[in-house]
Enzyme design. Structure first.
Site, mmCIF file in Angstrom:
data_model
loop_
_atom_site.group_PDB
_atom_site.id
_atom_site.type_symbol
_atom_site.label_atom_id
_atom_site.label_comp_id
_atom_site.label_asym_id
_atom_site.label_seq_id
_atom_site.Cartn_x
_atom_site.Cartn_y
_atom_site.Cartn_z
ATOM 1 N N GLN A 40 0.828 -1.207 0.000
ATOM 2 C CA GLN A 40 0.000 0.000 0.000
ATOM 3 C C GLN A 40 0.865 1.261 0.000
ATOM 4 O O GLN A 40 0.511 2.276 0.617
ATOM 5 C CB GLN A 40 -0.951 -0.004 1.200
ATOM 6 C CG GLN A 40 -2.147 -0.919 1.044
ATOM 7 C CD GLN A 40 -3.072 -0.491 -0.087
ATOM 8 O OE1 GLN A 40 -3.169 0.685 -0.417
ATOM 9 N NE2 GLN A 40 -3.768 -1.447 -0.687
ATOM 10 N N SER A 41 1.966 1.220 -0.696
ATOM 11 C CA SER A 41 2.901 2.343 -0.732
ATOM 12 C C SER A 41 2.297 3.580 -1.407
ATOM 13 O O SER A 41 1.893 3.538 -2.573
ATOM 14 C CB SER A 41 4.164 1.933 -1.486
ATOM 15 O OG SER A 41 4.955 3.053 -1.802
ATOM 16 N N ASN A 42 2.247 4.693 -0.659
ATOM 17 C CA ASN A 42 1.822 5.960 -1.248
ATOM 18 C C ASN A 42 2.823 6.430 -2.293
ATOM 19 O O ASN A 42 2.451 7.028 -3.314
ATOM 20 C CB ASN A 42 1.682 7.028 -0.161
ATOM 21 C CG ASN A 42 0.548 6.740 0.796
ATOM 22 O OD1 ASN A 42 -0.561 6.420 0.380
ATOM 23 N ND2 ASN A 42 0.814 6.833 2.085
ATOM 24 N N CYS A 74 4.667 4.564 -4.286
ATOM 25 C CA CYS A 74 4.496 3.816 -5.535
ATOM 26 C C CYS A 74 3.271 4.304 -6.293
ATOM 27 O O CYS A 74 3.297 4.433 -7.531
ATOM 28 C CB CYS A 74 4.387 2.319 -5.238
ATOM 29 S SG CYS A 74 5.951 1.566 -4.751
#
Length: 293
Positions: A73-75, A77
């Protein structure tokens, strides 16, 4: 930063600063909030500040695709995938997930929905493999594969954290200084608060706090950074009020709202204010009265 490139990412800078009416502040304590969560729709958050410099470098080097790495859930990325697409570049995201899920479709929750909508290519790697191999090697492996296919990849490290990306935060400090001069007449702040500890793992108490702050102030914090930072700041104010008396604090909201969608199960018990509307049978009814827009 070249203004034309800045505009091509559709970023909304400078982000606003306004007073944050938090409940239970110590005597004469003021908290103001810088809204980097309002830096742009899909790009919202502080990640775009680094990406302005990193993607300008990628374009200068004539890259045709971007590689980066992060959690599932990387912001960072998500912001990279959207920004790359704005600039006509493909994105390849190496995302960490659990060993049990590494061979399954990652779904469309939170940041994944945006990433997949803009056409990002996703490579899943287990947290165990990631820990043994490392982000640099994983990025290089994918880079070599894409080079062999005739592509021109540009690798952005985890979080966009390198010397070039750091210029994004240098610009952010300059932006804050200019806002203080113009909007606060050089009054300044005694403290600046930005990030919390404990990546991605949110306790039930922290999630309850995020919900309470949203209901009390209308500001929705993310569960990864800003929510944790605000939680610890207010806890310290509660335990050590004398330390905070009379201080003027600037809190930087770094974005990440989409990360809340991955916490739906934790949030659900906190948002039960709903019901079927009670309409008495005596209220007149006639087909076609209510227009369906």
């Amino acid at each position: 930063m070249n203004r034309c490139f800045h505009d091509s990412l559709e970023t909304q800078l400078p982000t606003p600063i306004h007073k944050w009416h938090l409940p239970g502040l110590p005597k004469d304590t003021e908290v103001w909030i810088k809204r980097d969560d309002l830096s742009g729709m899909q790009l919202s958050g502080n990640k775009v500040r680094k990406l302005e410099f990193l993607l300008a470098d990628a374009k200068e080097k004539e890259a045709d695709c971007i590689i980066t790495i992060g959690g599932i859930q990387s912001n960072h990325c998500r912001a990279t995938a959207v920004a790359a697409r704005y600039l006509g570049l493909d994105s390849y995201l190496i995302l960490r997930t659990s060993k049990a899920l590494v061979e399954q479709d990652p779904g469309l929750t939170g940041n994944l929905l945006v990433e997949r909508m803009v056409g990002a290519h996703i490579d899943l790697v287990s947290k165990e493999e990631y820990a043994k191999i490392g982000s640099v090697t994983l990025g290089n492996l994918l880079r070599e594969k894409l080079l062999s296919e005739g592509r021109k990849p540009y690798v952005i490290p985890v979080g966009g954290s390198n010397s070039l990306g750091t210029w994004g935060y240098i610009e952010a400090i300059r932006e804050i200084e200019e806002q203080i001069q113009m909007e606060f007449h050089d009054a300044g702040f005694s403290d600046i608060v930005a990030k919390g500890l404990g990546y991605a793992i949110s306790t039930s108490e922290e999630m309850k706090f995020v919900k309470e702050i949203a209901e009390a102030t209308g500001v929705i914090l993310d569960p990864v950074y800003s929510g944790k930072a605000a939680y610890r700041m207010l806890k310290d104010m509660e335990r050590n009020p004398d330390k905070w008396v009379g201080r003027k604090v600037l809190f930087i909201h770094t974005g990440g709202l989409l990360g809340l969608l991955d916490k739906a199960d934790q949030i659900m018990p906190l948002v039960q204010r709903w019901r079927k509307m009670d309409i008495d049978q005596t209220v007149p009814r006639k087909d076609g009265t209510g227009k369906m827009f």
